[in-house]
Enzyme design. Structure first.
Site, short mmCIF file in Angstrom:
data_model
loop_
_atom_site.label_atom_id
_atom_site.label_comp_id
_atom_site.label_asym_id
_atom_site.label_seq_id
_atom_site.Cartn_x
_atom_site.Cartn_y
_atom_site.Cartn_z
N ARG A 1 14.89 2.47 -4.60
CA ARG A 1 14.17 1.30 -5.00
C ARG A 1 13.02 1.89 -5.96
O ARG A 1 12.98 1.05 -6.92
CB ARG A 1 13.34 0.74 -3.73
N THR A 2 12.16 2.89 -5.63
CA THR A 2 10.86 2.87 -6.46
C THR A 2 11.25 3.48 -7.82
O THR A 2 10.86 2.84 -8.66
CB THR A 2 9.93 4.12 -5.59
N LYS B 1 13.32 26.37 -10.30
CA LYS B 1 12.91 27.52 -10.98
C LYS B 1 11.54 28.06 -10.39
O LYS B 1 11.20 29.27 -11.19
CB LYS B 1 13.24 27.74 -12.53
N ARG C 1 7.02 11.22 -7.93
CA ARG C 1 6.88 11.22 -6.49
C ARG C 1 7.14 12.58 -6.07
O ARG C 1 7.91 13.26 -6.53
CB ARG C 1 8.13 10.34 -5.80
N HIS D 1 1.14 5.41 -1.24
CA HIS D 1 2.15 4.94 -2.15
C HIS D 1 1.78 3.62 -2.66
O HIS D 1 2.00 2.25 -2.19
CB HIS D 1 3.44 4.60 -0.93
C1 NCD Z 1 9.15 3.63 1.29
C2 NCD Z 1 8.50 4.98 0.85
O1 NCD Z 1 9.39 5.77 -0.01
O2 NCD Z 1 7.59 5.40 1.48
N1 NCD Z 1 10.20 3.23 0.45
C3 NCD Z 1 9.76 2.71 -0.66
O3 NCD Z 1 9.29 3.20 -1.23
N2 NCD Z 1 10.44 1.61 -0.80
C4 NCD Z 1 9.35 3.51 2.81
C5 NCD Z 1 10.52 4.57 3.33
O4 NCD Z 1 10.98 5.29 2.98
O5 NCD Z 1 10.51 4.06 4.50
#
Ligand code: NCD
Length: 306
Positions: A51-52, A80, A101, A129
């Site tokens: 999703r992100t 590496k 991320r 997040h």
């Molecule tokens: C969340 C995350 O990555 O923390 N997901 C997301 O970004 N939609 C929640 C999760 O992974 O449970």
């Protein structure tokens, strides 16, 4: 240049402006379709995501920009031994903005200190997040009409769930917010949040173990997945994973206008039979995630659309 590491990097006024921009994008998408022509977004994902990452990419494409990046540490030079500081210096030559991320808390912050382009924290370990929080705030404001005077139930893995940590930080800035923290003993919210964030700011909250004991009083129920990847051993995960399952029977205890949210991915914590309930807002929430990321990209790139 502005980066986004935590939801608190934006003042309440800046946040308000951003959410209003996101709603305008929602209603007038064509107006923004060429706003980022010629600009590039790099998505640097050292940890899996659907999703992100895709919502960032969708956001940039909907603004007329383009995207490049990697979706796992194995497919980047991290394998590496390259540091995030070096990686971001290089990415700064290739792109105009970066969403990162990382499984290590603070890695995007380290990157931002070396970067020549805006860096967005797209999730750092069990820490924060912020863009999920922007998504959550936009969802709440759009569906409930307000961000104050709310009783919010946070349910599931409150220990490792970074979306919960970021959301608590963001919501305590609004008047008359109350939390019900619903978790098994082992997955309670970390003490630094309970003491230093909630208690210190006199935010009313109570902790319960049973979902049924909270349902009737909630305006929002925010469900979360047990964060398997942050457990030290599989047995503990297996013991915890089905602790909560929201089903129709439990929904019958809730207010008529309560909304159910979930950052997704869902595992078993919301039964699919709840999906048809008009109070289920989690797929709408995913859609709001694109509008708010579009608004964020425009804001950080300082692009104004008249
Ligand atoms: C969340 C995350 O990555 O923390 N997901 C997301 O970004 N939609 C929640 C999760 O992974 O449970």
């Amino acid at each position: 240049m502005q980066h986004l590491m935590s939801p608190l990097d934006l003042s309440v006024e800046e946040l308000d402006k951003l959410l209003t921009l996101a709603n305008d994008i929602e209603h007038n998408p064509k107006k923004y379709a060429h706003a980022c022509e010629g600009k590039k977004l790099a998505t640097c994902f050292y940890e899996p995501s659907t999703r992100t990452r895709l919502s960032f990419e969708s956001a940039m494409l909907s603004l007329g920009g383009s995207v490049l990046g990697f979706s796992s540490a194995d497919s980047s030079s991290a394998s590496k031994g390259e540091s995030v500081s070096d990686t971001i210096r290089v990415i700064s030559c290739y792109a105009d903005i970066c969403a990162m991320r990382h499984p290590k808390e603070g890695a995007p912050l380290v990157a931002s200190q070396r970067s020549r382009i805006p860096v967005i924290n797209a999730g750092d370990g069990g820490h924060q997040h912020p863009t999920q929080t922007l998504t959550d705030l936009l969802t709440i404001r759009s569906l409930k009409g307000r961000l104050d005077n709310l009783t919010i139930g946070l349910c599931g893995d409150l220990k490792f769930g970074r979306t919960v940590h970021s959301l608590i930080h963001a919501l305590i800035r609004y008047p008359h917010i109350r939390f019900v923290l619903i978790s098994p003993e082992e997955l309670r919210v970390p003490s630094y949040i309970r003491e230093d964030v909630l208690a210190k700011n006199n935010i009313p909250f109570r902790e319960v173990e049973r979902l049924e004991d909270a349902m009737g009083e909630l305006d929002i129920l925010y469900m979360t997945r047990v964060q398997r990847e942050r457990f030290f051993n599989e047995d503990d995960y297996v013991r915890m994973k089905d602790f909560y399952i929201l089903n129709r029977k439990k929904m019958s205890l809730a207010k008529e206008d309560m909304i159910v949210m979930h950052p997704l991915p869902r595992v078993n914590e919301i039964s699919v039979e709840v999906d048809d309930d008009p109070r289920a807002a989690y797929f709408k929430q995913a859609q709001y995630g694109v509008y708010v990321r579009m608004a964020l990209i425009l804001t950080l790139l300082e692009v104004n659309v008249c």
